[in-house]
Design a protein around this motif. Structure first.
Motif, PDB file in Angstrom:
ATOM      1  N   SER A  71      13.419 -12.349 -37.579  1.00 33.34           N
ATOM      2  CA  SER A  71      12.059 -12.549 -38.029  1.00 33.34           C
ATOM      3  C   SER A  71      11.703 -11.874 -39.040  1.00 33.34           C
ATOM      4  O   SER A  71      10.881 -11.909 -40.011  1.00 33.34           O
ATOM      5  CB  SER A  71      11.283 -12.475 -36.805  1.00 33.34           C
ATOM      6  OG  SER A  71      11.511 -13.557 -35.831  1.00 33.34           O
ATOM      7  N   THR A  72      12.170 -10.479 -38.801  1.00 32.28           N
ATOM      8  CA  THR A  72      11.768  -9.178 -39.722  1.00 32.28           C
ATOM      9  C   THR A  72      12.863  -8.814 -40.990  1.00 32.28           C
ATOM     10  O   THR A  72      12.548  -8.238 -41.835  1.00 32.28           O
ATOM     11  CB  THR A  72      11.318  -7.919 -38.833  1.00 32.28           C
ATOM     12  OG1 THR A  72      12.509  -7.745 -38.165  1.00 32.28           O
ATOM     13  CG2 THR A  72      10.052  -8.376 -38.059  1.00 32.28           C
ATOM     14  N   HIS A  73      14.093  -9.335 -40.772  1.00 32.51           N
ATOM     15  CA  HIS A  73      15.114  -9.235 -41.548  1.00 32.51           C
ATOM     16  C   HIS A  73      15.733 -10.135 -42.206  1.00 32.51           C
ATOM     17  O   HIS A  73      16.999 -10.170 -42.632  1.00 32.51           O
ATOM     18  CB  HIS A  73      16.011  -8.164 -41.161  1.00 32.51           C
ATOM     19  CG  HIS A  73      15.619  -6.767 -40.465  1.00 32.51           C
ATOM     20  ND1 HIS A  73      15.123  -6.801 -39.305  1.00 32.51           N
ATOM     21  CD2 HIS A  73      15.622  -5.453 -41.266  1.00 32.51           C
ATOM     22  CE1 HIS A  73      14.647  -5.563 -39.305  1.00 32.51           C
ATOM     23  NE2 HIS A  73      14.998  -4.693 -40.243  1.00 32.51           N
ATOM     24  N   ARG A  74      15.042 -11.478 -42.271  1.00 32.84           N
ATOM     25  CA  ARG A  74      15.672 -12.601 -42.818  1.00 32.84           C
ATOM     26  C   ARG A  74      16.384 -12.461 -44.144  1.00 32.84           C
ATOM     27  O   ARG A  74      17.250 -12.914 -44.505  1.00 32.84           O
ATOM     28  CB  ARG A  74      14.749 -13.874 -42.806  1.00 32.84           C
ATOM     29  CG  ARG A  74      15.279 -15.118 -43.204  1.00 32.84           C
ATOM     30  CD  ARG A  74      14.548 -16.488 -42.984  1.00 32.84           C
ATOM     31  NE  ARG A  74      15.107 -17.693 -43.343  1.00 32.84           N
ATOM     32  CZ  ARG A  74      15.053 -18.214 -44.517  1.00 32.84           C
ATOM     33  NH1 ARG A  74      14.437 -17.774 -45.494  1.00 32.84           N
ATOM     34  NH2 ARG A  74      15.859 -19.377 -44.394  1.00 32.84           N
ATOM     35  N   GLU A  75      15.535 -11.989 -45.124  1.00 33.42           N
ATOM     36  CA  GLU A  75      16.052 -11.560 -46.659  1.00 33.42           C
ATOM     37  C   GLU A  75      17.221 -11.244 -46.595  1.00 33.42           C
ATOM     38  O   GLU A  75      18.192 -11.353 -47.465  1.00 33.42           O
ATOM     39  CB  GLU A  75      15.061 -10.953 -47.193  1.00 33.42           C
ATOM     40  CG  GLU A  75      15.256 -11.227 -48.993  1.00 33.42           C
ATOM     41  CD  GLU A  75      14.380 -10.661 -49.722  1.00 33.42           C
ATOM     42  OE1 GLU A  75      14.312 -10.212 -50.824  1.00 33.42           O
ATOM     43  OE2 GLU A  75      13.181 -10.640 -49.322  1.00 33.42           O
ATOM     44  N   THR A  76      17.430  -9.995 -45.878  1.00 31.93           N
ATOM     45  CA  THR A  76      18.575  -9.081 -45.827  1.00 31.93           C
ATOM     46  C   THR A  76      19.637  -9.980 -45.027  1.00 31.93           C
ATOM     47  O   THR A  76      20.922 -10.041 -45.555  1.00 31.93           O
ATOM     48  CB  THR A  76      18.479  -7.902 -45.083  1.00 31.93           C
ATOM     49  OG1 THR A  76      17.463  -7.101 -45.671  1.00 31.93           O
ATOM     50  CG2 THR A  76      19.760  -7.137 -45.064  1.00 31.93           C
ATOM     51  N   TYR A 106      20.693 -17.016 -56.300  1.00 31.14           N
ATOM     52  CA  TYR A 106      19.566 -16.750 -55.083  1.00 31.14           C
ATOM     53  C   TYR A 106      19.916 -15.806 -54.257  1.00 31.14           C
ATOM     54  O   TYR A 106      19.019 -15.113 -53.709  1.00 31.14           O
ATOM     55  CB  TYR A 106      19.291 -18.135 -54.365  1.00 31.14           C
ATOM     56  CG  TYR A 106      18.373 -18.002 -53.116  1.00 31.14           C
ATOM     57  CD1 TYR A 106      16.980 -18.022 -53.703  1.00 31.14           C
ATOM     58  CD2 TYR A 106      18.789 -17.902 -52.001  1.00 31.14           C
ATOM     59  CE1 TYR A 106      16.164 -17.882 -52.394  1.00 31.14           C
ATOM     60  CE2 TYR A 106      18.026 -17.900 -50.908  1.00 31.14           C
ATOM     61  CZ  TYR A 106      16.661 -17.876 -50.968  1.00 31.14           C
ATOM     62  OH  TYR A 106      15.703 -17.713 -50.037  1.00 31.14           O
ATOM     63  N   LEU A 107      21.118 -15.527 -54.068  1.00 31.33           N
ATOM     64  CA  LEU A 107      21.400 -14.324 -53.045  1.00 31.33           C
ATOM     65  C   LEU A 107      21.513 -13.026 -53.892  1.00 31.33           C
ATOM     66  O   LEU A 107      22.007 -12.093 -53.082  1.00 31.33           O
ATOM     67  CB  LEU A 107      22.924 -14.622 -52.322  1.00 31.33           C
ATOM     68  CG  LEU A 107      22.357 -15.941 -51.147  1.00 31.33           C
ATOM     69  CD1 LEU A 107      24.210 -16.216 -50.688  1.00 31.33           C
ATOM     70  CD2 LEU A 107      21.635 -15.588 -50.114  1.00 31.33           C
ATOM     71  N   GLY A 108      21.248 -12.843 -55.183  1.00 33.10           N
ATOM     72  CA  GLY A 108      21.477 -11.628 -55.731  1.00 33.10           C
ATOM     73  C   GLY A 108      22.782 -11.288 -56.603  1.00 33.10           C
ATOM     74  O   GLY A 108      22.728 -10.252 -56.910  1.00 33.10           O
ATOM     75  N   ILE A 109      23.580 -12.310 -56.597  1.00 27.51           N
ATOM     76  CA  ILE A 109      24.877 -12.239 -57.359  1.00 27.51           C
ATOM     77  C   ILE A 109      24.621 -12.675 -58.479  1.00 27.51           C
ATOM     78  O   ILE A 109      24.250 -13.844 -58.712  1.00 27.51           O
ATOM     79  CB  ILE A 109      26.041 -13.003 -56.487  1.00 27.51           C
ATOM     80  CG1 ILE A 109      26.028 -12.365 -55.151  1.00 27.51           C
ATOM     81  CG2 ILE A 109      27.010 -12.650 -57.323  1.00 27.51           C
ATOM     82  CD1 ILE A 109      27.123 -13.006 -54.100  1.00 27.51           C
ATOM     83  N   SER A 110      24.532 -11.988 -59.747  1.00 28.64           N
ATOM     84  CA  SER A 110      24.409 -12.366 -60.994  1.00 28.64           C
ATOM     85  C   SER A 110      25.588 -12.356 -62.180  1.00 28.64           C
ATOM     86  O   SER A 110      25.467 -12.671 -63.067  1.00 28.64           O
ATOM     87  CB  SER A 110      23.319 -11.402 -61.602  1.00 28.64           C
ATOM     88  OG  SER A 110      23.627 -10.122 -61.650  1.00 28.64           O
TER      89      SER A 110
END
Length: 250
Positions: A71-76, A106-110
């Protein structure tokens, strides 16, 4: 196999329109384990997978993934979770490669080089080599299912959530996915929760079985323990659970 708990759920409840669809639900899945999640239609399997992935919010209870609250760390946590839940949805006009590249971005891999390496490796692993430039709109049902699995593993997650992952696959495809999941578990250390109505496939790969009835887990048991009591296999065990012949309170 590590004894570290990757998923720990305690007293989970989910309410829709005033009705408890998940109730007093507990689940424990250890690192590297393949957890066969079984239950009748409507028992709540898909809802639980969505709750673990943060696609749905709990009413109350605790859901920890990799020792963090979803609930609090979903993005990570999403960087460490892959999933195929319900029918995979893609950008139809784009290629398979582009769909996976967008997911990685979307997951931060560029990095273009890293994206290329990850996408090509994932497509190869699910049996879709040389299809990266093909528009998804041209894919068969089985190819779409494979692409869904590729998207779920392309970022090398630690936890994989699979809801009926072999739908639409022919016997060869089913066997290849089975071998892939075993390899992910044994060689890559990926923890897998898989829901399927094809009990024979679960029996081939699962380390542990969890049975959900009417929104709650009624038993978690290793496959080896099932085989001791039910020499004919998982199907006999499952129907025994569903009919209540084992005298468990459900």
């Amino acid at each position: 196999m590590s004894t570290t708990d990757v998923v720990v759920i305690k007293n989970l409840t989910k309410t829709f329109d005033g009705r408890e669809v998940i109730k007093r639900f507990d689940m424990t899945v250890k690192a590297g384990e393949i957890y066969g999640f079984l239950g009748a239609n409507g028992a709540g399997k898909t809802t639980v997978l969505k709750l673990i992935n943060g696609l749905s919010s709990k009413t109350f209870g605790d859901i920890k993934v990799l020792d963090q609250d979803i609930s609090t760390h979903r993005e990570t946590l999403l960087k460490n979770i892959g999933s195929v839940i319900e029918v995979p949805v893609f950008y139809e006009h784009l290629s398979a490669y582009a769909n996976l590249a967008i997911h990685l971005a979307y997951l931060g891999i560029s990095s273009d080089r890293q994206i290329k390496e990850l996408v090509e490796a994932a497509l190869e692993r699910v049996g879709l080599p040389d299809t990266g430039n093909q528009a998804v709109s041209k894919f068969s049902l089985g190819m779409r299912q494979r692409l869904g699995i590729a998207r779920a593993i392309v970022h090398k997650p630690k936890l994989l959530l699979l809801d009926e992952p072999i739908n639409g696959l022919d016997p060869l495809g089913i066997r290849e996915v089975r071998e892939l999941l075993i390899s992910l578990s044994q060689n890559d250390g990926v923890t897998i929760i898989i829901s399927s109505h094809i009990l024979n496939e679960i029996e081939h790969i699962a380390d542990k079985i969890g049975v959900i009835v009417d929104g709650r887990i009624v038993e978690e048991v290793t496959l080896s323990e099932i085989r001791e009591k039910f020499p004919e296999g998982l199907e006999d065990y499952f129907f025994d659970m569903m009919t209540g012949k084992n005298n468990k309170e459900i």
